[in-house]
Write an enzyme that holds these catalytic residues in place. Sequence first.
Site, short mmCIF file in Angstrom:
data_model
loop_
_atom_site.label_atom_id
_atom_site.label_comp_id
_atom_site.label_asym_id
_atom_site.label_seq_id
_atom_site.Cartn_x
_atom_site.Cartn_y
_atom_site.Cartn_z
N LYS A 88 -1.95 -1.43 -3.94
CA LYS A 88 -3.28 -0.33 -3.81
C LYS A 88 -2.35 0.80 -3.87
O LYS A 88 -1.00 1.16 -3.01
CB LYS A 88 -3.69 0.31 -2.51
CG LYS A 88 -4.86 0.60 -2.29
CD LYS A 88 -5.65 0.94 -0.81
CE LYS A 88 -6.30 2.21 -0.49
NZ LYS A 88 -7.04 2.20 0.46
N LYS A 147 0.98 -1.21 -0.08
CA LYS A 147 -0.23 -0.27 0.05
C LYS A 147 1.00 0.92 -0.14
O LYS A 147 2.31 1.37 1.08
CB LYS A 147 -0.95 0.12 1.26
CG LYS A 147 -1.66 1.15 0.92
CD LYS A 147 -3.21 0.92 2.71
CE LYS A 147 -3.29 2.47 2.70
NZ LYS A 147 -4.88 2.47 3.78
#
Length: 328
Positions: A252, A198
Amino acid sequence: MSAAYPALRLRRTRATDWSRRLHAETILTPADLIWPLFVTEGENAAVKALPGVSRWNLAGIVERAREARDLGIPVLALFPNTPPALRSDDGAEAFNPDNLMCRAIRAIKDAVPDIGVLTDVALDPYTAHGHDGIVDDHGYVLNDVTSEALVRQAIVQAEAGSDIVAPSDMMDGRVAAIRNALETGGHHNVQIMAYAAKYASAFYGPFRDAVGTHGLLKGDKKTYQMDPANSQEALREVALDIAEGADSVMVKPGMPYLDIIARVKAAFEVPVFAYQVSGEYALIEAGVAAGVADRDAMVLETLLAFKRAGCSGVLTYHAAHAARLLGA
């Protein structure tokens, strides 16, 4: 060794619709989609930063669950908009077994038991400072103290009926701690989808508006989310989460990190998911509003790109729209 032109004409297999479908290397279906939804108290409300997206109360969330089931979408991902009065420096509302998230899980499971529920494990929807964990006097997020809090949060969600807990906080060691607690607590079949790579991205702004943290965040999240410049580090993060017991991993944001998705898929034999985040959704919708983009074509093309890069599935705010297109 391949034949040469004109014996080989690659356009032959593109000449008709049936042939293009026959030779398609990548297939996208509603079963590849996870639909992120925002849960709120009181009345349903549109998210201004995300045209076409709303915060749903419990009745609305149940209706969306029925809609997802009918469209063939297998999983909903839930994110709460916690009332300001319940936010605190330690995010204690996250451990409340009757908090908004847990009530939403139970409502969905009571009404639509055959749909999967994925729940976010992080403290930012519950903290007064907007960080994903517990901070010290200097504003630094404390890793091990936060990890202990995340375990409590994950167990509360599992007991409410969550099928997949998804730690999105990027604390070191939290997957192992959550997996151990799930096993010890008898939640053997609760999956962990780790937000393994992420990034500290500029694409998250509309999401923060949706969960009510816009304007709360003190500082930034660069001490725990990944540097967009790094790719080798992503492989190390993924390797650690797999070793600690993650059933699947996530990259992400999505489109700016297709190279990371492809590298993770090539390196590890685990399901890889992408999150097409709020900023990506907003850019598509802005293009449509400006008259320079076709929504249907862009939605399907971007989702196909994720599948082509190696994704098992995609979290996308366009899930219901895409499912309708795919089912047409």
